[in-house]
Design an enzyme around this catalytic site. Structure first.
Site, mmCIF file in Angstrom:
data_model
loop_
_atom_site.group_PDB
_atom_site.id
_atom_site.type_symbol
_atom_site.label_atom_id
_atom_site.label_comp_id
_atom_site.label_asym_id
_atom_site.label_seq_id
_atom_site.Cartn_x
_atom_site.Cartn_y
_atom_site.Cartn_z
ATOM 1 C CB CYS A 195 -0.977 -0.039 1.181
ATOM 2 S SG CYS A 195 -2.359 1.112 0.992
ATOM 3 C CG HIS A 253 -3.599 -3.605 3.367
ATOM 4 N ND1 HIS A 253 -2.570 -3.130 4.150
ATOM 5 C CD2 HIS A 253 -4.221 -2.512 2.862
ATOM 6 C CE1 HIS A 253 -2.567 -1.811 4.121
ATOM 7 N NE2 HIS A 253 -3.557 -1.404 3.347
ATOM 8 C CD GLU A 278 -1.149 -6.127 5.579
ATOM 9 O OE1 GLU A 278 -1.199 -4.924 5.852
ATOM 10 O OE2 GLU A 278 -0.872 -6.557 4.433
ATOM 11 N N GLY A 285 -4.326 -15.258 34.783
ATOM 12 C CA GLY A 285 -4.507 -15.109 33.348
ATOM 13 C C GLY A 285 -3.474 -15.906 32.571
#
EC number: 6.3.5.2
Length: 508
Positions: A78, A163, A165, A219
């Site tokens: 891009c 893009h 990705e 966590g």
């Protein structure tokens, strides 16, 4: 290794993640990274990310021109492609028709970068400018309805207007893999088995016989850190779990069982009384967070002093992830405060520890994969996110023991039913919020005036944006019936259908 130069695109992190998913190691640095630092990293290829600016703007982001002297392949995405075109003498201008969203890519010229890629595929566009004229020596490889030069090439320099990705680009992962493997001659050496072996050896060497203090929240990140450290230094790890009384139902027992199963000694501090007494009479969300943070430090400091007297603690472990590291040196400039784990920010000066951050190279999904490699159960690793201040920010208004109990029971039912219906892994996050309003109800022949509770379930990929989950009415009815029948003090259940934005995922 592939080095990604970040020009400010919201998708930059995805480039590194996609490559790593293919087993190819990739790092991200800001576009202004010095050529000396780039050379030290010895990348086999460079990727120039997208960005929000125009290459012809006065203050356009531009990397060191010396990147072209490195003699490594370069891929511009891009804005990155537009920079390459502009740098080599082509023409970039504002597009008459901007492209945002899906478009059809049509390959018009064979290229190694499109090896094994379909001739026509969907790609993701996000640009306001386009290439009008190619520089000398470049050829067009592909086009889209609004971009005649959608992919370009000149030797080992490539450009993509779309893009690859982004997950919506059907062949994007394959294209990035082709660049890394076929053009840059990278090898698939990245994976969590290799990382675990390397990191354990590194930690052994760095820590030697010193002690490490690690705050465990229950966590994923802190549990993976503690497990990795224990594999490296055994009993020189001091893992501390503070039970502030604001956890999910059976959370303390679950964490203790997990650490017992992993054979890691865990120091559990029962601090419920201290936290609840300090929260008494407090309704304002930010004040609740502040009190919980300060009280945690107070309790943590007291426990650390006990261990410090038995033998000097040299290191403090944190669950910093790679996105935190990237954000601290973003294209907007280094942050004044590097993001820290919520449990260990603002520790007193006497705790002059050296910092250990074993996960600082990893994305969240990689931390989960590492946890799996270390033997942590999949059920634990795939749990939904839980806020640092715990249920205090899911109880609107003042926190009390009875409200915590009420919320724990309702939340337990909601999660249990999601799992029974095979929905738990299909939503990104789900929980209950205890509202600070009562409503009139009828139970049997009696009038009631009791708490209302809100169910919240959202779909997201990273939590930056989210949409509410479309749960079946019959499922919601079942959850509502169970909560109103089984949880004392609740006579009404509502479902939150707010997306983010405009709302946030959590209520406070």
């Amino acid at each position: 290794m592939i080095l990604v130069l970040d020009f400010g695109s919201q998708y930059t992190q995805l480039i590194a993640r996609r490559l790593r998913e293919s087993g190819i190691y990739a790092e991200i640095v800001p576009f202004f990274e010095s050529i000396e630092n780039i050379q030290k990293k010895a990348p086999k290829g460079l990727i120039l990310s997208g960005g929000p600016a125009s290459v012809y703007a006065k203050d356009a982001y531009k990397p060191s021109e010396k990147i072209f002297d490195l003699n490594v392949p370069i891929l511009g995405i891009c804005y990155g492609m537009q920079y390459l075109v502009d740098f080599f003498g082509g023409v970039v201008a504002g597009a008459n028709e901007q492209e945002f969203g899906k478009a059809v890519l049509e390959i018009t010229q064979d290229s190694v970068i499109f090896e094994g890629v379909k001739t026509k595929s969907l790609v993701w566009m996000s640009h306001m400018d386009k290439v009008i004229e190619l520089p000398k020596g470049f050829i067009t490889l592909a086009k889209s309805p609004n971009s005649p030069h959608c992919a370009i090439e000149n030797g080992k320099i490539f450009g993509l207007q779309f893009h690859p990705e982004v997950i919506q680009s059907e062949e994007g992962g394959k294209i990035l893999e082709n660049f890394a493997l076929l053009v840059c001659d990278c090898e698939k050496t990245w994976g969590m088995q290799h990382f675990a072996q390397r990191e354990i050896a590194r930690l052994k060497e760095k820590i030697a016989n010193d002690k490490v203090l690690c705050a465990v929240s229950g966590g994923v990140d802190s549990t993976v850190v503690a497990t990795l450290l224990y594999r490296a230094i055994k009993d020189n790890l001091i893992a501390v779990f503070v039970d502030h009384g604001l956890l999910r139902k059976n959370e303390k027992e679950r964490v203790q069982a997990m650490f017992k199963d992993l054979q890691i000694p865990l120091n559990t501090i029962d601090a419920k009384g201290i936290f609840l007494s300090k929260l008494k009479g407090v309704s304002e969300p930010e004040l609740k967070r502040k009190i919980i943070g300060e009280t945690f430090i107070e309790v943590f400091e007291k426990e650390a002093k006990k261990h410090h007297l038995k033998g000097k603690i040299e290191f403090l472990a944190q669950g910093t992830l790679y996105p935190d590291v990237i954000e601290s040196v973003s294209v907007k400039g280094p942050s004044k405060v590097i993001k820290t784990h919520h449990n260990v920010g603002g520790l007193p000066e006497w705790m002059d520890f050296k910092l250990i951050e074993p996960l600082r190279e990893l994305f969240k999904d990689e931390a989960r994969l590492l946890g799996k490699e270390l033997g942590i159960s999949q059920d634990f690793l795939m749990r939904h996110p839980f806020p640092g201040p715990g249920l205090a920010v899911r109880i609107l208004g003042e926190v009390s023991e009875s409200k915590i109990k009420r919320l724990q029971e309702a939340d337990f039912i909601f999660i249990e039913e999601l799992k029974k219906a095979n929905l738990y892994d299909k939503v990104w996050q789900a929980f209950c919020v205890l509202l600070n309003v009562n409503s009139v109800g009828v139970m049997g022949d009696n009038r009631t005036y009791e708490n209302a509770i809100c169910l919240r379930a959202v779909n997201a990929s990273d939590g930056m944006t989210a949409s509410f989950s479309f749960l079946e009415h019959s499922f919601l009815e079942k959850v509502s019936n169970r909560i109103t029948n089984e949880v004392s003090g609740i006579n009404r259940v509502v479902y939150d259908i707010t997306s983010k934005p405009p709302g946030t995922i959590e209520w406070e």
